[in-house]
Design a protein around this motif. Structure first.
Motif, PDB file in Angstrom:
ATOM      1  N   ILE A  62       0.911  -1.202  -0.065  1.00  0.00           N
ATOM      2  CA  ILE A  62      -0.191  -0.137  -0.083  1.00  0.00           C
ATOM      3  C   ILE A  62       0.915   1.261  -0.057  1.00  0.00           C
ATOM      4  O   ILE A  62       1.701   1.388   0.936  1.00  0.00           O
ATOM      5  N   PHE A  63       0.645   2.097  -0.915  1.00  0.00           N
ATOM      6  CA  PHE A  63       1.435   3.353  -1.246  1.00  0.00           C
ATOM      7  C   PHE A  63       0.587   4.564  -0.777  1.00  0.00           C
ATOM      8  O   PHE A  63      -0.441   4.678  -1.230  1.00  0.00           O
ATOM      9  N   HIS A  64       1.047   5.294   0.392  1.00  0.00           N
ATOM     10  CA  HIS A  64       0.409   6.355   1.032  1.00  0.00           C
ATOM     11  C   HIS A  64       1.427   7.736   0.425  1.00  0.00           C
ATOM     12  O   HIS A  64       2.366   7.822   0.905  1.00  0.00           O
ATOM     13  N   ALA A  65       0.738   8.356  -0.603  1.00  0.00           N
ATOM     14  CA  ALA A  65       1.540   9.573  -1.143  1.00  0.00           C
ATOM     15  C   ALA A  65       1.323  10.689  -0.034  1.00  0.00           C
ATOM     16  O   ALA A  65       0.476  10.711   0.787  1.00  0.00           O
ATOM     17  N   PRO A  66       2.263  11.633  -0.234  1.00  0.00           N
ATOM     18  CA  PRO A  66       2.284  12.710   0.805  1.00  0.00           C
ATOM     19  C   PRO A  66       1.137  13.857   0.398  1.00  0.00           C
ATOM     20  O   PRO A  66       1.209  14.885   1.239  1.00  0.00           O
ATOM     21  N   ASP A  67       0.851  13.829  -0.923  1.00  0.00           N
ATOM     22  CA  ASP A  67      -0.188  14.643  -1.155  1.00  0.00           C
ATOM     23  C   ASP A  67      -1.259  14.207  -2.254  1.00  0.00           C
ATOM     24  O   ASP A  67      -1.193  12.987  -2.388  1.00  0.00           O
ATOM     25  N   LYS A  68      -1.985  14.961  -2.891  1.00  0.00           N
ATOM     26  CA  LYS A  68      -3.112  14.577  -3.731  1.00  0.00           C
ATOM     27  C   LYS A  68      -2.712  14.561  -4.963  1.00  0.00           C
ATOM     28  O   LYS A  68      -3.552  14.215  -5.874  1.00  0.00           O
ATOM     29  N   ARG A  69      -1.171  14.752  -5.343  1.00  0.00           N
ATOM     30  CA  ARG A  69      -0.885  14.817  -6.606  1.00  0.00           C
ATOM     31  C   ARG A  69      -1.152  13.544  -7.503  1.00  0.00           C
ATOM     32  O   ARG A  69      -1.022  12.459  -6.833  1.00  0.00           O
ATOM     33  N   ARG A  70      -1.150  13.395  -8.803  1.00  0.00           N
ATOM     34  CA  ARG A  70      -1.331  12.075  -9.236  1.00  0.00           C
ATOM     35  C   ARG A  70      -0.053  11.345  -9.609  1.00  0.00           C
ATOM     36  O   ARG A  70       1.034  12.020  -9.797  1.00  0.00           O
ATOM     37  N   ARG A  71      -0.243  10.177  -9.373  1.00  0.00           N
ATOM     38  CA  ARG A  71       1.084   9.215  -9.400  1.00  0.00           C
ATOM     39  C   ARG A  71       0.625   7.851  -9.987  1.00  0.00           C
ATOM     40  O   ARG A  71      -0.545   7.537 -10.105  1.00  0.00           O
ATOM     41  N   THR A 110      -3.104   2.004  -3.763  1.00  0.00           N
ATOM     42  CA  THR A 110      -3.095   3.198  -3.416  1.00  0.00           C
ATOM     43  C   THR A 110      -3.664   3.595  -2.300  1.00  0.00           C
ATOM     44  O   THR A 110      -4.992   3.311  -2.221  1.00  0.00           O
ATOM     45  N   GLY A 111      -3.098   3.892  -1.014  1.00  0.00           N
ATOM     46  CA  GLY A 111      -3.828   4.389   0.101  1.00  0.00           C
ATOM     47  C   GLY A 111      -3.868   5.843   0.418  1.00  0.00           C
ATOM     48  O   GLY A 111      -3.979   6.476  -0.681  1.00  0.00           O
ATOM     49  N   ALA A 112      -4.538   6.054   1.532  1.00  0.00           N
ATOM     50  CA  ALA A 112      -4.926   7.474   1.612  1.00  0.00           C
ATOM     51  C   ALA A 112      -3.645   8.219   1.683  1.00  0.00           C
ATOM     52  O   ALA A 112      -2.549   7.887   1.870  1.00  0.00           O
ATOM     53  N   VAL A 113      -3.960   9.432   1.744  1.00  0.00           N
ATOM     54  CA  VAL A 113      -2.834  10.645   1.706  1.00  0.00           C
ATOM     55  C   VAL A 113      -2.203  10.517   3.150  1.00  0.00           C
ATOM     56  O   VAL A 113      -2.993  10.476   4.108  1.00  0.00           O
ATOM     57  N   SER A 114      -0.836  10.686   3.121  1.00  0.00           N
ATOM     58  CA  SER A 114      -0.286  10.501   4.294  1.00  0.00           C
ATOM     59  C   SER A 114       0.595  11.942   4.519  1.00  0.00           C
ATOM     60  O   SER A 114       1.441  12.137   3.731  1.00  0.00           O
ATOM     61  N   PRO A 115       0.201  13.015   5.118  1.00  0.00           N
ATOM     62  CA  PRO A 115       0.714  14.115   5.106  1.00  0.00           C
ATOM     63  C   PRO A 115       2.080  14.305   5.335  1.00  0.00           C
ATOM     64  O   PRO A 115       2.796  13.667   6.277  1.00  0.00           O
ATOM     65  N   LYS A 116       2.801  14.995   4.554  1.00  0.00           N
ATOM     66  CA  LYS A 116       4.345  15.599   4.682  1.00  0.00           C
ATOM     67  C   LYS A 116       5.277  14.394   4.231  1.00  0.00           C
ATOM     68  O   LYS A 116       6.113  14.705   3.809  1.00  0.00           O
ATOM     69  N   LYS A 117       5.022  13.156   4.285  1.00  0.00           N
ATOM     70  CA  LYS A 117       5.734  11.923   4.174  1.00  0.00           C
ATOM     71  C   LYS A 117       5.132  10.925   3.209  1.00  0.00           C
ATOM     72  O   LYS A 117       4.032  10.340   3.692  1.00  0.00           O
ATOM     73  N   ALA A 118       5.629  10.318   2.498  1.00  0.00           N
ATOM     74  CA  ALA A 118       5.152   9.125   1.616  1.00  0.00           C
ATOM     75  C   ALA A 118       5.452   7.995   2.490  1.00  0.00           C
ATOM     76  O   ALA A 118       6.532   7.955   3.236  1.00  0.00           O
ATOM     77  N   ARG A 119       4.555   6.885   2.476  1.00  0.00           N
ATOM     78  CA  ARG A 119       4.660   5.894   2.992  1.00  0.00           C
ATOM     79  C   ARG A 119       4.457   4.587   2.316  1.00  0.00           C
ATOM     80  O   ARG A 119       3.611   4.679   1.536  1.00  0.00           O
ATOM     81  N   LEU A 120       5.127   3.406   2.724  1.00  0.00           N
ATOM     82  CA  LEU A 120       5.150   2.148   1.982  1.00  0.00           C
ATOM     83  C   LEU A 120       4.598   1.256   3.025  1.00  0.00           C
ATOM     84  O   LEU A 120       5.464   0.885   3.950  1.00  0.00           O
ATOM     85  N   VAL A 121       3.354   0.785   2.923  1.00  0.00           N
ATOM     86  CA  VAL A 121       3.105  -0.562   3.998  1.00  0.00           C
ATOM     87  C   VAL A 121       2.901  -1.751   3.310  1.00  0.00           C
ATOM     88  O   VAL A 121       2.325  -1.808   2.444  1.00  0.00           O
ATOM     89  N   ILE A 122       3.651  -2.726   3.725  1.00  0.00           N
ATOM     90  CA  ILE A 122       3.702  -3.986   3.244  1.00  0.00           C
ATOM     91  C   ILE A 122       3.128  -4.943   4.233  1.00  0.00           C
ATOM     92  O   ILE A 122       3.481  -4.922   5.406  1.00  0.00           O
ATOM     93  N   GLN A 123       1.906  -5.481   3.788  1.00  0.00           N
ATOM     94  CA  GLN A 123       1.211  -6.634   4.717  1.00  0.00           C
ATOM     95  C   GLN A 123       1.588  -8.012   3.993  1.00  0.00           C
ATOM     96  O   GLN A 123       1.375  -8.158   2.770  1.00  0.00           O
ATOM     97  N   VAL A 124       2.261  -8.978   4.800  1.00  0.00           N
ATOM     98  CA  VAL A 124       2.733 -10.070   4.504  1.00  0.00           C
ATOM     99  C   VAL A 124       1.353 -11.106   4.947  1.00  0.00           C
ATOM    100  O   VAL A 124       1.313 -11.156   6.492  1.00  0.00           O
ATOM    101  N   ILE A 125       0.562 -11.666   4.219  1.00  0.00           N
ATOM    102  CA  ILE A 125      -0.496 -12.418   4.674  1.00  0.00           C
ATOM    103  C   ILE A 125      -0.427 -14.157   4.401  1.00  0.00           C
ATOM    104  O   ILE A 125       0.008 -14.339   3.403  1.00  0.00           O
ATOM    105  N   GLU A 126      -0.403 -14.655   5.589  1.00  0.00           N
ATOM    106  CA  GLU A 126      -0.179 -16.015   5.397  1.00  0.00           C
ATOM    107  C   GLU A 126      -1.261 -16.751   4.423  1.00  0.00           C
ATOM    108  O   GLU A 126      -2.578 -16.443   4.531  1.00  0.00           O
ATOM    109  N   ASP A 127      -0.814 -17.343   3.483  1.00  0.00           N
ATOM    110  CA  ASP A 127      -1.782 -18.035   2.375  1.00  0.00           C
ATOM    111  C   ASP A 127      -2.177 -19.414   3.046  1.00  0.00           C
ATOM    112  O   ASP A 127      -1.311 -20.498   3.258  1.00  0.00           O
TER     113      ASP A 127
END
Length: 129
Positions: A62-71, A110-127
Motif C-alpha cells: 500500500i502506497f500512501h502519497a504525501p499529497d493528492k498529486r497524481r502518481r 494506493t492508500g490514503a494521503v499521508s501528510p508530509k511523508k510518503a509511506r509504504l506499508v507492506i502486509q505479508v498475509i499467510e496463504d
C-alpha cells in the motif's frame, strides 16, 4: 493451518527510504546504493516486529502519497522499490525466498494521503491454501 486458526499477518511500514522508479535513469552505483538502503530498512523493520517465518504468502503493498498529486504507483513504476523491500524481508527470514512458490499473489494498492511523508506499508498475509 486449520480453519479454526486465524490468518497471520505481518505488517511493516517504511517512510525514510529512497524511492526508485522504472522511469529513472541513474548510474548503477547510485541505484545500487539506494537499493541497498531500501533493502536494509525493510529488513530492520521486519526484525523489529515479532513474527514466525511464513511458508506461502500473499503480499499487499500500500502506497500512501504525501499529497493528492497524481502518481502512477499501481501501474508498476515503483517495482524497483518494492523488489528491494521484498529482498529485505527475505534477508530478515520472513520467508525462505521471494519466488513464486512462496509469494503466491502480490497486490499494489494506493492508500490514503499521508501528510508530509510518503509511506509504504507492506502486509505479508499467510496463504491458507
Amino acid at each position: 493451518m486449520t480453519s479454526k486458526e486465524e490468518v497471520r499477518i505481518l505488517r511493516i511500514e517504511l517512510t525514510d527510504i529512497p524511492w526508485l522508479s522504472l522511469n529513472q535513469r541513474m548510474h548503477f552505483r547510485e541505484r545500487s546504493a539506494k537499493t541497498s538502503k531500501i533493502r536494509a530498512e525493510a529488513c530492520k523493520a521486519a526484525k523489529a516486529t515479532p513474527f514466525f517465518p511464513f511458508g506461502r504468502v500473499r503480499v499487499r503493498v500500500i502506497f500512501h502519497a504525501p499529497d493528492k498529486r497524481r502518481r502512477d504507483f499501481v501501474s508498476g513504476n515503483w517495482l524497483p522499490t518494492i523488489k528491494a523491500c521484498l529482498d529485505g524481508l527475505t534477508d530478515a527470514k520472513v520467508w525462505p525466498d521471494d519466488n513464486d512458490r512462496v509469494i503466491t499473489e502480490m497486490c499494489l494498492v494506493t492508500g490514503a494521503v499521508s501528510p508530509k511523508k510518503a509511506r509504504l506499508v507492506i502486509q505479508v498475509i499467510e496463504d491458507s491454501v
